[in-house]
Design an enzyme around this catalytic site. Sequence first.
Site, PDB file in Angstrom:
ATOM      1  N   TYR A 178     -15.620  -8.708  89.141  1.00 57.00           N
ATOM      2  CA  TYR A 178     -15.267  -9.338  88.588  1.00 57.00           C
ATOM      3  C   TYR A 178     -14.704  -9.492  87.096  1.00 57.00           C
ATOM      4  O   TYR A 178     -12.518  -9.882  87.408  1.00 57.00           O
ATOM      5  CB  TYR A 178     -16.184 -10.702  88.059  1.00 57.00           C
ATOM      6  CG  TYR A 178     -15.775 -12.143  86.748  1.00 57.00           C
ATOM      7  CD1 TYR A 178     -15.100 -12.930  87.454  1.00 57.00           C
ATOM      8  CD2 TYR A 178     -16.271 -12.343  85.673  1.00 57.00           C
ATOM      9  CE1 TYR A 178     -14.543 -14.266  87.457  1.00 57.00           C
ATOM     10  CE2 TYR A 178     -15.199 -13.566  84.748  1.00 57.00           C
ATOM     11  CZ  TYR A 178     -14.556 -14.153  85.856  1.00 57.00           C
ATOM     12  OH  TYR A 178     -13.981 -15.263  85.076  1.00 57.00           O
ATOM     13  N   LYS A 182     -10.031  -9.955  86.794  1.00 58.16           N
ATOM     14  CA  LYS A 182      -8.981 -10.941  85.933  1.00 58.16           C
ATOM     15  C   LYS A 182      -8.426 -10.000  84.385  1.00 58.16           C
ATOM     16  O   LYS A 182      -7.512 -10.145  84.056  1.00 58.16           O
ATOM     17  CB  LYS A 182     -10.578 -11.028  85.438  1.00 58.16           C
ATOM     18  CG  LYS A 182     -10.895 -12.293  85.117  1.00 58.16           C
ATOM     19  CD  LYS A 182     -10.494 -13.661  86.024  1.00 58.16           C
ATOM     20  CE  LYS A 182     -11.243 -14.492  86.816  1.00 58.16           C
ATOM     21  NZ  LYS A 182      -9.960 -15.350  87.913  1.00 58.16           N
TER      22      LYS A 182
END
Length: 255
Positions: A178, A182
């Site tokens: 994750y 990002k």
Amino acid sequence: MNEHTAHQKIALVTGANKGIGRATAEQLAELGMTVLIAARNPRLGEEAAAALRAAGRDAHAVTLDVTDPATIRAAADRVEERYDHLDVLVNNAGISGSGQVSPEKAYDQLPSSVDLDMVRAVFEANVFGVIAVTNAMLPLLRRSPAPRIVNVGSHAGSLAITSSPDARFSTLPQSAAYAPSKSALNALTVQYANELSKDGFLVNAAAPGFCATDINDHSGDRTAAQGATVVVRLATLGADGPTAGFFSEDGPMPW
């Protein structure tokens, strides 16, 4: 082009049937925009759009899965046929990856033991999906007098924050999926902004903060509506607004 198409601002928000995406759609609609609720699940998308229409807003559902090129193309075709242009694209849809592993390892994204298939799935949605949707919508955005693209990122994508021993986010479990996705989204935002600046585009990344949404089992300390505030601000920037930036509600974020 009819009168509605000529004068109405059109915004498309991916993953807009719930959470920060839905709050963003609601706030853009409150500003008078026609909002397209892009969602993987047609029923959930229509329910969200219907709720906005019941509140007197102009909202319509569009089926769009950011990992499915056929639905992306169909969504772009529908926007072109009905509106002829797009003014705002909010790339909000994304996944944490926690749902890709067994419950007892729901948050195990440790680099040393991470499931590579899960990493690929996260990047497919959070990075490659953004490229696919953006490129499909670019011809429509180019027809806007003031095109705006907002990529919904995360504090977790900031290398400065996540590498600081004093940062709040450094206490979260380490993530090989994750958080890096990002960070990649931030880099991608800058590249799009640089390429499109000559054409009047403003392209920025937003960090909504730790909002209570499905992605974290509603454990966040901010509401989705609070998180959407910075997204909406970047989606409605004036001609002198910034581009190639990364912002939270409080201002510029460190990369």
